[in-house]
Design an enzyme around this catalytic site. Structure first.
Site, PDB file in Angstrom:
ATOM      1  N   PRO A   2     -11.059  -1.954   0.505  1.00 52.61           N
ATOM      2  CA  PRO A   2     -10.471  -3.138  -0.099  1.00 52.61           C
ATOM      3  C   PRO A   2      -8.966  -3.202   0.028  1.00 52.61           C
ATOM      4  O   PRO A   2      -8.269  -2.232  -0.231  1.00 52.61           O
ATOM      5  CB  PRO A   2     -10.844  -2.993  -1.576  1.00 52.61           C
ATOM      6  CG  PRO A   2     -11.253  -1.575  -1.749  1.00 52.61           C
ATOM      7  CD  PRO A   2     -11.151  -0.871  -0.458  1.00 52.61           C
ATOM      8  N   GLU A   3      -8.493  -4.369   0.390  1.00 50.39           N
ATOM      9  CA  GLU A   3      -7.082  -4.673   0.217  1.00 50.39           C
ATOM     10  C   GLU A   3      -7.032  -5.754  -0.847  1.00 50.39           C
ATOM     11  O   GLU A   3      -8.047  -6.073  -1.452  1.00 50.39           O
ATOM     12  CB  GLU A   3      -6.456  -5.120   1.549  1.00 50.39           C
ATOM     13  CG  GLU A   3      -6.458  -3.986   2.569  1.00 50.39           C
ATOM     14  CD  GLU A   3      -5.552  -4.224   3.773  1.00 50.39           C
ATOM     15  OE1 GLU A   3      -4.547  -4.942   3.617  1.00 50.39           O
ATOM     16  OE2 GLU A   3      -5.840  -3.683   4.836  1.00 50.39           O
ATOM     17  N   ARG A 152      16.215  -0.319   2.093  1.00 53.67           N
ATOM     18  CA  ARG A 152      15.324   0.711   2.641  1.00 53.67           C
ATOM     19  C   ARG A 152      15.557   0.969   4.113  1.00 53.67           C
ATOM     20  O   ARG A 152      15.568   0.060   4.924  1.00 53.67           O
ATOM     21  CB  ARG A 152      13.878   0.277   2.434  1.00 53.67           C
ATOM     22  CG  ARG A 152      13.558  -0.073   1.013  1.00 53.67           C
ATOM     23  CD  ARG A 152      13.564   1.156   0.122  1.00 53.67           C
ATOM     24  NE  ARG A 152      12.400   1.099  -0.719  1.00 53.67           N
ATOM     25  CZ  ARG A 152      11.254   1.674  -0.393  1.00 53.67           C
ATOM     26  NH1 ARG A 152      11.150   2.383   0.698  1.00 53.67           N
ATOM     27  NH2 ARG A 152      10.227   1.547  -1.180  1.00 53.67           N
TER      28      ARG A 152
END
Length: 272
Positions: A2-3, A152
């Site tokens: 699952p996402e 990031r």
DNA sequence: CTATGGACCTGAATGC
DNA sequence: TGCATTCAGGTCCATA
């Protein structure tokens, strides 16, 4: 398995079945990611008032007592029966209610069930506390997204998977969204301009929203709560298509490994 | 604080 | 056919 789209589809069908039901008992199988130390009658008498979702966590809100948090991990699925068959070797949690039985099936046991009474939100708070923005809600703001990316240095694909900037983008949809935005997965997140971050923002929403609309059927072996398998139509642009022609330009799709996970991209459509 | 690699666990697919 | 290796949709945790 699952996402976010699969979890959201699961949430909706679970909600339609157990909302308002009263809990009679629980049954535990093998331990999941974290052992759940709970007597069979521990939740008896509580009512399921609402089924929510945060990232890939399902949140069963109970009255009067707290939140039952369910995560499907890599291989988990939920099923619901009025009269359930005998539990199999991979059925590790049953919630017996007045409406029927909600069952977690999870061969790999990376999934989890966590109980947090309201008086002690310790574990739930710890798990939910560091989650990023919800991609399908108004909370997902392009300016904040870009600001987060700029801080990031890691490859943008790994930042998406991290879940602390935006939640719910798993390994398949990360590759798909980057393709849609024309961004190479290896680019340092900090190097994305605002316009390109905006394209990625839009692509994430579009890819996930489309998958939800299709009932989570984009994943190979997604199993809905009613037990019906998906339609087996993995219509990915790049995921799982190494060596096959890009649907946009015909160039062979490439595969690489980032952080021990497979990434797919088109070397022509995703220049940088 | 960020970035990276290992860990958890089982089954299916692939290769020799 | 049998056995070993590789791979899989997630994410927490220890380590630099």
């Amino acid at each position: 398995m699952p996402e976010l789209p699969e979890v959201e589809v699961t949430r909706r069908s679970v909600a339609s079945r157990v909302q308002g039901a009263r809990i009679l008992a629980v049954r535990l199988g093998k331990p999941l990611r974290w052992p759940l130390d709970m007597a069979p009658g521990a939740l008896a008498g509580q009512t399921v008032t609402d089924v929510g979702r945060r990232g890939k966590y399902l949140l069963l809100h109970l009255a009067p007592g707290g939140v039952l948090l369910v995560h499907l991990g890599m291989s988990g699925s939920l099923g619901f029966w009025r009269e359930p068959p005998a539990p199999g070797p991979h059925d590790h949690f049953d919630l017996l209610t007045t409406a029927g039985v909600l069952r977690l099936h999870d061969p790999r046991r990376f999934g989890a069930v966590v109980w947090s009474p309201h008086a002690d939100m310790g574990m739930a708070a710890k798990l939910l506390g560091k989650l990023g923005m919800e991609p399908l809600s108004a909370d997902f703001d392009p300016a904040r997204f870009h600001a987060g990316l700029r801080r990031r240095q890691a490859p943008v694909k790994q930042v998406l998977l991290g879940g602390d900037l935006v939640v719910g983008v798993g390994n398949i949809y990360a590759s798909e969204a980057l393709f849609m935005a024309g961004i190479r997965p290896t680019v340092a997140a900090s190097r994305l301009s605002r316009p390109r971050a905006d394209r990625l923002h839009a692509a994430i929403r579009e890819v996930l929203a489309r998958a939800v609309a299709r009932g989570g059927s984009t994943l190979r072996d997604f199993v809905g709560v009613d037990g019906n398998a998906g339609h087996f139509q993995l219509e990915s642009a790049v995921y799982g298509r190494a060596g096959q022609p890009c649907r946009a330009c015909g160039a062979p799709i490439r595969r690489l490994i980032q952080g021990q996970r497979a990434t797919y991209y088109c070397p022509v459509c995703q220049k940088a």
